[in-house]
Design a protein around this motif. Sequence first.
Motif, PDB file in Angstrom:
ATOM      1  N   LEU A   1     -22.068  -6.134 -34.629  1.00 44.08           N
ATOM      2  CA  LEU A   1     -20.768  -5.845 -35.229  1.00 44.08           C
ATOM      3  C   LEU A   1     -19.893  -7.085 -35.151  1.00 44.08           C
ATOM      4  O   LEU A   1     -19.670  -7.639 -34.084  1.00 44.08           O
ATOM      5  CB  LEU A   1     -20.114  -4.668 -34.531  1.00 44.08           C
ATOM      6  CG  LEU A   1     -20.927  -3.368 -34.634  1.00 44.08           C
ATOM      7  CD1 LEU A   1     -20.288  -2.278 -33.819  1.00 44.08           C
ATOM      8  CD2 LEU A   1     -21.057  -2.933 -36.071  1.00 44.08           C
ATOM      9  N   VAL A   2     -19.424  -7.522 -36.318  1.00 42.48           N
ATOM     10  CA  VAL A   2     -18.635  -8.744 -36.430  1.00 42.48           C
ATOM     11  C   VAL A   2     -17.452  -8.510 -37.353  1.00 42.48           C
ATOM     12  O   VAL A   2     -17.428  -7.558 -38.128  1.00 42.48           O
ATOM     13  CB  VAL A   2     -19.484  -9.920 -36.975  1.00 42.48           C
ATOM     14  CG1 VAL A   2     -20.637 -10.248 -36.046  1.00 42.48           C
ATOM     15  CG2 VAL A   2     -19.973  -9.644 -38.385  1.00 42.48           C
ATOM     16  N   GLU A   3     -16.479  -9.402 -37.255  1.00 39.52           N
ATOM     17  CA  GLU A   3     -15.398  -9.487 -38.238  1.00 39.52           C
ATOM     18  C   GLU A   3     -15.606 -10.775 -39.010  1.00 39.52           C
ATOM     19  O   GLU A   3     -15.888 -11.825 -38.421  1.00 39.52           O
ATOM     20  CB  GLU A   3     -14.031  -9.517 -37.560  1.00 39.52           C
ATOM     21  CG  GLU A   3     -13.600  -8.186 -37.010  1.00 39.52           C
ATOM     22  CD  GLU A   3     -12.189  -8.223 -36.448  1.00 39.52           C
ATOM     23  OE1 GLU A   3     -11.545  -7.167 -36.473  1.00 39.52           O
ATOM     24  OE2 GLU A   3     -11.735  -9.290 -35.977  1.00 39.52           O
ATOM     25  N   VAL A   4     -15.463 -10.696 -40.326  1.00 41.66           N
ATOM     26  CA  VAL A   4     -15.626 -11.869 -41.181  1.00 41.66           C
ATOM     27  C   VAL A   4     -14.287 -12.155 -41.849  1.00 41.66           C
ATOM     28  O   VAL A   4     -13.651 -11.254 -42.383  1.00 41.66           O
ATOM     29  CB  VAL A   4     -16.718 -11.622 -42.247  1.00 41.66           C
ATOM     30  CG1 VAL A   4     -16.859 -12.835 -43.153  1.00 41.66           C
ATOM     31  CG2 VAL A   4     -18.048 -11.280 -41.581  1.00 41.66           C
ATOM     32  N   GLU A   5     -13.890 -13.404 -41.782  1.00 39.89           N
ATOM     33  CA  GLU A   5     -12.619 -13.824 -42.367  1.00 39.89           C
ATOM     34  C   GLU A   5     -12.875 -15.045 -43.245  1.00 39.89           C
ATOM     35  O   GLU A   5     -13.729 -15.881 -42.921  1.00 39.89           O
ATOM     36  CB  GLU A   5     -11.661 -14.178 -41.229  1.00 39.89           C
ATOM     37  CG  GLU A   5     -10.310 -14.649 -41.640  1.00 39.89           C
ATOM     38  CD  GLU A   5      -9.480 -15.090 -40.430  1.00 39.89           C
ATOM     39  OE1 GLU A   5      -8.579 -15.911 -40.640  1.00 39.89           O
ATOM     40  OE2 GLU A   5      -9.745 -14.638 -39.311  1.00 39.89           O
TER      41      GLU A   5
END
Length: 109
Positions: free
Chosen positions: A13-17
Amino acid sequence: MIGALEGGWYVDLVEVEEPEPNQVVVRDLKVDIVVPPGSFRYEMLDLDEFADAIEDGSIDAATAIRVLRSTQRFVDKHLRNLDQAVLDFWPDFPPASVLRLAELPPFVA
């Protein structure tokens, strides 16, 4: 995946920006899920790392809340089917939205 998990999935689980065009920043949110091959079960991993990140301040309370809610939504949508007494198929796993990516050839180092 290689060995006992070959054919399984490791969900990180990651956040991509995208702060600027052609620039992508990926932040590991410390919660991982393993979906072994040939069964309808999953395992949550690294929750201790997630707790450590909250404790040491590298993940703030607002992010932690978002991670927990996102994790639950992912599990509910893709890995659980409350209408089945015994799970005999995944509701949407691997997610249809990533199937094209899963069919790409592996990266060569």
